[in-house]
Design a protein around this motif. Structure first.
Motif, mmCIF file in Angstrom:
data_model
loop_
_atom_site.group_PDB
_atom_site.id
_atom_site.type_symbol
_atom_site.label_atom_id
_atom_site.label_comp_id
_atom_site.label_asym_id
_atom_site.label_seq_id
_atom_site.Cartn_x
_atom_site.Cartn_y
_atom_site.Cartn_z
ATOM 1 N N ASP A 1 42.081 54.024 39.634
ATOM 2 C CA ASP A 1 40.885 54.454 38.921
ATOM 3 C C ASP A 1 39.972 53.248 38.668
ATOM 4 O OD1 ASP A 1 41.477 53.444 36.008
ATOM 5 O OD2 ASP A 1 43.314 54.362 36.762
ATOM 6 N N ALA A 2 38.731 53.527 38.375
ATOM 7 C CA ALA A 2 37.708 52.488 38.347
ATOM 8 C C ALA A 2 38.053 51.323 37.417
ATOM 9 C CB ALA A 2 36.370 53.103 37.954
ATOM 10 N N GLY A 3 38.599 51.635 36.265
ATOM 11 C CA GLY A 3 38.902 50.582 35.299
ATOM 12 C C GLY A 3 39.962 49.621 35.797
ATOM 13 N N THR A 4 41.080 50.199 36.278
ATOM 14 C CA THR A 4 42.169 49.367 36.798
ATOM 15 C C THR A 4 41.696 48.559 37.994
ATOM 16 O OG1 THR A 4 43.449 51.349 36.356
ATOM 17 C CG2 THR A 4 44.634 49.482 37.241
ATOM 18 N N ARG A 5 40.852 49.176 38.802
ATOM 19 C CA ARG A 5 40.357 48.508 39.997
ATOM 20 C C ARG A 5 39.647 47.214 39.636
ATOM 21 N NH1 ARG A 5 36.556 52.237 42.936
ATOM 22 N NH2 ARG A 5 38.269 53.694 42.643
ATOM 23 N N GLY A 6 38.812 47.309 38.615
ATOM 24 C CA GLY A 6 38.059 46.131 38.191
ATOM 25 C C GLY A 6 38.962 44.984 37.787
ATOM 26 N N THR A 7 39.973 45.276 36.978
ATOM 27 C CA THR A 7 40.857 44.186 36.551
ATOM 28 C C THR A 7 41.688 43.662 37.707
ATOM 29 O OG1 THR A 7 42.247 45.950 35.719
ATOM 30 C CG2 THR A 7 41.129 44.629 34.082
ATOM 31 N N MET A 8 42.140 44.589 38.586
ATOM 32 C CA MET A 8 42.983 44.138 39.699
ATOM 33 C C MET A 8 42.222 43.221 40.641
ATOM 34 S SD MET A 8 46.040 44.933 39.285
ATOM 35 C CE MET A 8 46.730 44.388 40.832
ATOM 36 N N ARG A 9 40.921 43.500 40.837
ATOM 37 C CA ARG A 9 40.107 42.606 41.662
ATOM 38 C C ARG A 9 40.235 41.175 41.190
ATOM 39 N NH1 ARG A 9 34.363 45.633 41.676
ATOM 40 N NH2 ARG A 9 34.923 47.321 43.070
ATOM 41 N N HIS A 10 40.043 41.015 39.898
ATOM 42 C CA HIS A 10 40.076 39.664 39.350
ATOM 43 C C HIS A 10 41.465 39.071 39.403
ATOM 44 C CE1 HIS A 10 35.930 39.524 38.079
ATOM 45 N NE2 HIS A 10 36.066 40.790 37.697
ATOM 46 N N GLU A 11 42.465 39.918 39.138
ATOM 47 C CA GLU A 11 43.832 39.396 39.152
ATOM 48 C C GLU A 11 44.246 38.942 40.540
ATOM 49 O OE1 GLU A 11 46.829 41.734 37.261
ATOM 50 O OE2 GLU A 11 45.489 42.272 35.614
ATOM 51 N N ILE A 12 43.917 39.749 41.537
ATOM 52 C CA ILE A 12 44.305 39.380 42.906
ATOM 53 C C ILE A 12 43.585 38.107 43.328
ATOM 54 C CG2 ILE A 12 44.156 40.075 45.330
ATOM 55 C CD1 ILE A 12 44.711 42.909 44.499
ATOM 56 N N ARG A 13 42.301 38.054 43.000
ATOM 57 C CA ARG A 13 41.532 36.864 43.352
ATOM 58 C C ARG A 13 42.114 35.618 42.666
ATOM 59 N NH1 ARG A 13 38.682 33.903 46.807
ATOM 60 N NH2 ARG A 13 37.082 32.638 45.826
ATOM 61 N N ALA A 14 42.444 35.758 41.386
ATOM 62 C CA ALA A 14 42.988 34.611 40.647
ATOM 63 C C ALA A 14 44.326 34.174 41.238
ATOM 64 C CB ALA A 14 43.152 34.979 39.176
ATOM 65 N N LEU A 15 45.170 35.142 41.580
ATOM 66 C CA LEU A 15 46.472 34.827 42.179
ATOM 67 C C LEU A 15 46.292 34.118 43.511
ATOM 68 C CD1 LEU A 15 48.789 37.904 41.668
ATOM 69 C CD2 LEU A 15 49.292 35.533 41.156
ATOM 70 N N GLN A 16 45.362 34.634 44.300
ATOM 71 C CA GLN A 16 45.116 34.061 45.618
ATOM 72 C C GLN A 16 44.669 32.613 45.495
ATOM 73 O OE1 GLN A 16 41.806 33.412 46.911
ATOM 74 N NE2 GLN A 16 42.516 32.820 48.951
#
Lengths: 399, 268
Positions: free
Chosen positions: A183-198
């Motif tokens: 869902d849109a909310g989770t998507r937003g946070t996951m974007r940042h989390e994946i980017r930060a992890l990468q």
């Protein structure tokens, strides 16, 4: 064993180890008789985050699956740090993929899913348990490791899939529309989390997506694919502001198309569909391709349009001639987008989308001013050649 | 009023259903404990365990037949799974040309009258020395169960999501490892279902055993047949009750590992 454990921690704490560099040379991929990807070349630096962006059917997923080894290479090479992998079986490639469906094994627990790759690499139980706990913490799974896959929410499954891919310390991480099921909310946070992890792990990452915001917010460079070919490669700013062709422009959200008749040299003389003429300095416009005099099209975003009431005193400096275009039309429809109102403006047979902070009443006559710097000029195409309109936001069609 | 009518009808249908299911069984149970039951009487005139003693006495071959039946059924399950797993894998994955033809091929033993099939199998087995052997009977039973085991196995393997296997390969698993850690465990519920079918079919198989096994191999159905032919309903009923034991035991074992909703997924 202690040393192993330290090693396992290293990516999270020490200086980020760089992922591997990928180089695609004249790659041909396809099913049956048709080439989905024809002659694609791309260089990805170690540790770089690349987004493959395109409408469905453009070949982006095929390309990703070919990197993972699931689609045979017909011609060309896939080089990983200089080694040709194009005929290596999937299990020997070392590219960890996160599937769109997550592809988690339902007969295993979260911990077994994450630890699968480690078990294959012959690690001891204690090592695997330590690493699983580590990775689970890293992706925010916390104490869910004992759960069955069926007992997880979508966002949690997504984290497990990511953890499983990261657990084996892959030089390359492949993400196939990883956020499309959230869902849109989770998507937003996951974007940042994946980017930060990468960033933290220094992984070379290739993301496949049809969502331009996802591509722009996560990637160092965006590769826009159109029908199996690269339409443009560039930083998010480049592909957004300086599209290489009209396909890219439309795909990146420039929804307004204005057919014009072009004349003149350094100063462009545009014959607008409503019969008016406008003169613009060529240098102010974005003109990436050579445009011959004759039919052409101007493409611009809805947020570049400034709306003013026709009789309005507050029109400011946007005059009808100098630094932009002014078109007179009538408000046909508007919708509230949260920060702005999007107006549909009818100018004769033409429809334009224009964003404004203030709501104009339906039926009001308005002046739509577009600064010359917000305009991109492309050669005209036949309407049948318009592709990607499905993935882009509402396109203004000349009626 | 319609509600009352409706519930009466439902009750009636349920009662008929119960009679259809439990009627023969209760008759069988009555006969198993009967010592005297002559024609006009509605119920047995004398009850007792005399016939149980006759069945279980050493020279009566009930116990041998029971052991034979269970052994043959287990071996049949092993043989048919050994065949159905590779066949189901090949057919379930849909890459095979003429897939449907192959699937229908397994129906052939069922399509012909079983007497004709078994008579000819017996003829062939006789020439190659398989008549009257355990292996011969097991093969005949496996053939009977083939269509179920192969079809169900094909459905089970076909239902395994390709991406799950790809994910395993992506993590570094070689094809054989992928099969044993992902494909097989995911297809297992279906394979178990096919095992149940084959076990029960084998336990119940008569004509094949009659043609291929007799007189060297006797199974419970053969014993049952002989007893009822002789008009010895007590012996037949006790044998039939005994035949229920392995069936029910096997189903209970399977049920411990499988929930019915897993079984229901077979073929999806």
């Amino acid at each position: 064993m202690m040393q192993q454990a330290v090693q396992a921690h290293a990516p999270a704490e020490g200086p980020a180890p760089l992922g591997a560099a990928i180089s695609l040379k004249d790659l041909h991929l396809g099913y049956d008789r048709t080439d989905v990807i024809a002659g694609l070349s791309l260089d990805v630096q170690a540790g770089e985050f690349i987004a493959l962006l395109g409408a469905s059917g453009c070949g982006k997923t095929t390309l990703l699956r070919a990197l993972a080894g699931f689609v045979p290479v017909r011609q060309g090479q896939i080089l990983l740090d200089g080694t040709d992998l194009s005929h290596t079986p999937p299990e020997a490639r070392g590219m960890a993929m996160m599937f769109q469906s997550y592809a988690l094994w339902p007969h295993m627990t979260v911990a077994q899913n994450i630890g699968y790759g480690l078990k294959l690499r012959g690690q001891s139980r204690a090592q695997i348990a330590a690493r699983v706990a580590d990775i689970a913490g890293l992706v925010g799974l916390g104490d869910l490791t004992g759960r069955r896959i069926a007992a997880l929410s979508g966002g949690q499954k997504q984290r497990v899939a990511l953890a499983r891919a990261l657990a084996v310390d892959p030089p390359v991480l492949l993400l196939d529309e990883p956020l499309s099921n959230l869902d849109a909310g989770t998507r937003g946070t996951m974007r940042h989390e994946i980017r930060a992890l990468q960033q933290r792990l220094g992984l070379t990452t290739i993301l496949v997506t049809h969502d331009r915001q996802e591509a722009m917010s996560m990637a160092d460079r965006v590769v826009i694919l159109n029908r199996g070919r690269i339409a443009q490669i560039g930083t998010p700013e480049e592909v957004y502001h300086r599209p290489a062709d009209s396909y890219v422009a439309r795909f990146m959200g420039a929804t307004n198309t204005l057919p014009v008749d072009l004349g003149g040299g350094e100063e462009l003389i545009l014959s607008l569909p409503d019969g008016a003429r406008a003169r613009l300095p060529r240098a102010a416009l974005h003109v990436p391709q050579t445009v011959a005099p004759g039919p052409a099209e101007l493409i611009f975003r809805s947020d570049a349009v400034e709306l003013g009431e026709v009789n309005g005193a507050g029109q400011g400096g946007a005059g009808p001639n100098s630094a932009g275009l002014t078109l007179r039309g009538r408000v046909a429809q508007h919708s509230y987008l949260g920060s702005v109102y999007r107006h549909e403006i009818r100018i004769g047979a033409l429809r334009l989308m224009a964003d404004a902070a203030r709501k104009m009443p339906i039926g009001a006559d308005v002046d739509a001013c577009i600064p010359a710097t917000a305009l991109s000029l492309f050669p005209a195409r036949s309407q049948t050649a318009v592709t990607g309109s499905k993935a882009a936001a509402p396109v203004a069609h000349p009626l | 009023m319609p509600g009352l009518l409706r519930s009466t009808l439902v009750g009636l249908v349920l009662a008929l259903l119960a009679l259809a299911i439990f009627g023969p069984i209760s008759n069988m149970i009555l006969w198993a404990f009967t010592e005297q039951w002559y024609f006009p009487a509605k119920l047995p005139q004398a009850y007792g365990f005399a016939f149980w003693e006759r069945v279980f006495r050493p020279q009566g071959n009930a116990m041998v037949s029971l052991v034979n039946s269970v052994l043959i059924a287990c071996m049949t399950v092993v043989v048919s799974l050994a065949f159905a797993i590779p066949a189901g894998l090949a057919l379930g994955r849909g890459r095979l040309p003429f897939r449907v033809v192959f699937l229908l091929l397994f129906l052939l033993p069922q399509a012909f009258p079983s007497l004709a099939v078994h008579m000819n199998i017996a003829r062939i087995f006789y020439t190659i020395g398989l008549n009257g052997t355990f292996l011969g009977v097991v093969l005949v039973h496996a053939l009977q169960g083939m269509v179920f085991s192969v079809w169900i196995a094909a459905a089970a393997f076909g239902a395994v999501d390709r991406e799950l296997e790809e994910a395993a390969a992506n993590m570094g698993a070689r094809p054989l490892r992928v099969f044993f850690t992902v494909t097989l465990p995911l297809a297992l519920p279906g394979l178990m279902a096919s095992a149940i079918f084959v076990f029960l079919i084998s336990l119940d198989e008569f004509t094949g055993t009659y043609f291929v096994g007799v007189p060297d191999i006797t199974t419970m159905p053969l014993l049952l047949f002989t007893a009822s032919m002789e008009g010895n309903y007590q012996i037949a009923s006790i044998t039939a009750l005994l035949l229920l034991v392995p069936s029910v035991a096997f189903m209970l074992v399977i049920e411990r590992f499988l929930k019915s909703d897993v079984l229901a997924k077979v073929g999806h």
